[in-house]
Design an enzyme around this catalytic site. Structure first.
Site, PDB file in Angstrom:
ATOM      1  NE  ARG A 180      13.039   3.774  -8.659  1.00 24.26           N
ATOM      2  CZ  ARG A 180      12.495   2.728  -8.065  1.00 24.26           C
ATOM      3  NH1 ARG A 180      11.740   1.935  -8.730  1.00 24.26           N
ATOM      4  NH2 ARG A 180      12.756   2.463  -6.817  1.00 24.26           N
ATOM      5  CB  CYS A 228      10.912  -1.680 -13.494  1.00 26.35           C
ATOM      6  SG  CYS A 228      10.600  -2.978 -12.286  1.00 26.35           S
ATOM      7  CD  GLU A 298      12.222   2.310 -13.305  1.00 26.59           C
ATOM      8  OE1 GLU A 298      11.148   2.050 -12.723  1.00 26.59           O
ATOM      9  OE2 GLU A 298      13.296   1.767 -13.013  1.00 26.59           O
TER      10      GLU A 298
HETATM   11  N1  EPU Z   1       2.761  -8.624 -10.108  1.00 25.60           N
HETATM   12  C1  EPU Z   1       1.983  -9.380 -10.937  1.00 25.60           C
HETATM   13  N2  EPU Z   1       2.503  -9.815 -12.125  1.00 25.60           N
HETATM   14  C2  EPU Z   1       3.777  -9.495 -12.503  1.00 25.60           C
HETATM   15  C3  EPU Z   1       4.572  -8.731 -11.655  1.00 25.60           C
HETATM   16  C4  EPU Z   1       4.051  -8.293 -10.444  1.00 25.60           C
HETATM   17  O1  EPU Z   1       0.821  -9.654 -10.645  1.00 25.60           O
HETATM   18  O2  EPU Z   1       4.178  -9.916 -13.602  1.00 25.60           O
HETATM   19  C5  EPU Z   1       2.211  -8.187  -8.801  1.00 25.60           C
HETATM   20  C6  EPU Z   1       2.933  -8.901  -7.649  1.00 25.60           C
HETATM   21  O3  EPU Z   1       2.355 -10.139  -7.384  1.00 25.60           O
HETATM   22  C7  EPU Z   1       2.758  -7.906  -6.519  1.00 25.60           C
HETATM   23  C8  EPU Z   1       2.739  -6.524  -7.224  1.00 25.60           C
HETATM   24  O4  EPU Z   1       2.462  -6.806  -8.612  1.00 25.60           O
HETATM   25  O5  EPU Z   1       1.500  -8.078  -5.914  1.00 25.60           O
HETATM   26  C9  EPU Z   1       4.069  -5.793  -7.070  1.00 25.60           C
HETATM   27  O6  EPU Z   1       5.133  -6.575  -7.636  1.00 25.60           O
HETATM   28  P1  EPU Z   1       6.618  -6.575  -7.029  1.00 25.60           P
HETATM   29  O7  EPU Z   1       6.572  -6.897  -5.571  1.00 25.60           O
HETATM   30  O8  EPU Z   1       7.445  -7.427  -7.913  1.00 25.60           O
HETATM   31  O9  EPU Z   1       7.085  -5.078  -7.073  1.00 25.60           O
HETATM   32  P2  EPU Z   1       7.042  -4.010  -8.244  1.00 25.60           P
HETATM   33  O10 EPU Z   1       6.194  -2.872  -7.761  1.00 25.60           O
HETATM   34  O11 EPU Z   1       6.669  -4.621  -9.550  1.00 25.60           O
HETATM   35  C10 EPU Z   1       9.073  -2.565  -7.420  1.00 25.60           C
HETATM   36  C11 EPU Z   1      10.107  -1.777  -8.173  1.00 25.60           C
HETATM   37  C12 EPU Z   1      11.302  -2.665  -8.516  1.00 25.60           C
HETATM   38  C13 EPU Z   1      11.870  -3.263  -7.249  1.00 25.60           C
HETATM   39  C14 EPU Z   1      10.749  -4.067  -6.558  1.00 25.60           C
HETATM   40  C15 EPU Z   1      11.204  -4.718  -5.262  1.00 25.60           C
HETATM   41  C16 EPU Z   1       9.120  -0.064  -9.634  1.00 25.60           C
HETATM   42  C17 EPU Z   1       8.628   0.246 -11.013  1.00 25.60           C
HETATM   43  N3  EPU Z   1       9.540  -1.316  -9.441  1.00 25.60           N
HETATM   44  O12 EPU Z   1       8.563  -3.544  -8.310  1.00 25.60           O
HETATM   45  O13 EPU Z   1      12.271  -1.806  -9.106  1.00 25.60           O
HETATM   46  O14 EPU Z   1      12.958  -4.130  -7.555  1.00 25.60           O
HETATM   47  O15 EPU Z   1       9.659  -3.163  -6.259  1.00 25.60           O
HETATM   48  O16 EPU Z   1      11.633  -3.759  -4.377  1.00 25.60           O
HETATM   49  O17 EPU Z   1       9.124   0.797  -8.759  1.00 25.60           O
HETATM   50  C18 EPU Z   1      13.162  -0.947 -11.145  1.00 25.60           C
HETATM   51  O18 EPU Z   1      12.753   0.159 -10.758  1.00 25.60           O
HETATM   52  O19 EPU Z   1      13.833  -1.094 -12.200  1.00 25.60           O
HETATM   53  C19 EPU Z   1      12.809  -2.111 -10.353  1.00 25.60           C
HETATM   54  C20 EPU Z   1      13.041  -3.352 -10.777  1.00 25.60           C
END
Ligand code: EPU
Length: 311
Positions: A180, A228, A298
């Site tokens: 990022r 995010c 971010e």
């Molecule tokens: N989770 C929770 N509660 C929540 C949200 C997530 O428990 O409210 C848990 C999910 O169940 C999962 C873990 O956290 O076990 C990861 O969640 P998710 O798969 O949604 O991925 P993320 O790490 O939160 C990242 C990127 C997103 C991208 C998604 C999908 C970052 C900060 N975020 O999200 O990027 O869309 O993977 O590829 O790297 C962005 O950078 O703006 C963004 C949206």
């Protein structure tokens, strides 16, 4: 005031343009001067002139990942929204101007049967901002597909030489993008050359649809947000931590921590930048207190002007 008269054809100027109309959070006061360059070389000319005039300039691409100030922006905002062209370059290259939207880019890649950009499906914003922050998923960033990026470097040759003296082509091998963070410093992206993998339109579309279904189920895609709010801490998820701190649905004015995904702050109507900052600070405080983790933002937070800009 910038001596804009002689480049206004290259970059139409609006005065006191409300930034809320150009950010995905739908937040932001007026920009004193708002330029919309038509082509990469026009953006370079405007940047050069503003630098020569000592006018502060900020870049606004798709307005995703940006919290624009309630009090507006003193000086110039350059909006890349009109710089929207993509060209095929050889067998599997795409030359992309900074203002090409990510939805346009993933559509073009699918139509061309080129694979590599599928994780950008459903992501708002434009190419320039995506490179500045290395947009992508948790494990992949757009820089993975970059060959070279043309930038305007404020520290470049400068005086006397005109815009061209500050233009630089950065090869991927000379850059060190991280999670990022494109690590471009103060350089401003004008265009980029991407090298993708030959596939078929049907295969690329199928993968895009699979990823889009997953995002639709786990992110508040229909509400105004900036994506995010926090970077994921190493080995964990910021969304999981904010959720575990019990903050899903927490409100400050019109801003809310999404009940769908806790790493998204959404505008439920009438939210201000101050509301969003209050929610971010609360999430940071509570995650630190409960889990000892210091969240890193971010979301790019532009400073409030003092005093606020008034028409
Ligand atoms: N989770 C929770 N509660 C929540 C949200 C997530 O428990 O409210 C848990 C999910 O169940 C999962 C873990 O956290 O076990 C990861 O969640 P998710 O798969 O949604 O991925 P993320 O790490 O939160 C990242 C990127 C997103 C991208 C998604 C999908 C970052 C900060 N975020 O999200 O990027 O869309 O993977 O590829 O790297 C962005 O950078 O703006 C963004 C949206």
């Amino acid at each position: 005031m910038p001596s804009h008269a002689d480049f206004v054809e290259r970059a139409p100027l609006r005065r006191m343009e409300p930034l809320a109309a150009h950010t995905t959070l739908r937040i932001g006061g007026p920009a004193e001067f708002f330029y919309e360059p038509q082509r990469p070389e026009d953006l370079a000319v405007v940047l050069d002139r503003l630098a020569a005039d000592g006018v502060p300039a900020r870049l606004l691409g798709g307005g995703a990942n940006t919290l624009a100030p309630d009090g507006g922006v003193r000086g110039a905002v350059l909006h890349t929204g009109a710089m929207r062209r993509v060209f095929r370059d050889g067998e599997h290259g795409l030359r992309v101007w900074a203002g090409v939207t990510l939805p346009q880019l993933v559509r073009t890649a699918a139509e061309s049967g080129l694979s590599g950009l599928e994780p950008l499906i459903g992501v708002p914003g434009q190419l320039g901002g995506a490179l500045a922050m290395n947009a992508g998923s948790a494990a992949w960033g757009i820089w993975d597909e970059v060959v070279e990026v043309t930038v305007w470097n404020p520290q470049g040759g400068g005086s006397g030489g005109g815009a061209a003296s500050r233009l630089e082509v950065l090869r991927r091998a000379d850059c060190a993008p991280g999670y990022r963070d494109g690590r471009l410093g103060a350089c401003i992206v004008l265009e980029a050359l991407l090298r993708l993998t030959p596939s078929t339109p049907a295969a690329v579309r199928a993968e895009q649809e699979r990823l889009l279904r997953r995002k639709n189920a786990s992110q508040p895609v229909t509400l105004a947000s900036a994506g995010c709010a926090f970077k994921n801490p190493a080995g964990d998820s910021a969304g999981r931590l904010v959720d575990a701190a019990g903050l899903k649905g927490a409100r400050a004015g019109g801003a809310e921590i999404s009940a769908v995904h806790a790493n998204f702050v959404v505008n439920r109507g009438g939210a201000t930048a101050a509301d969003v900052r209050a929610l971010l600070e609360r999430a940071e405080r509570e995650v630190l207190a409960r889990f000892g983790v210091r969240l890193e933002r971010e979301l790019a937070i532009w400073p409030e002007p003092e005093p606020r800009i008034s028409p």
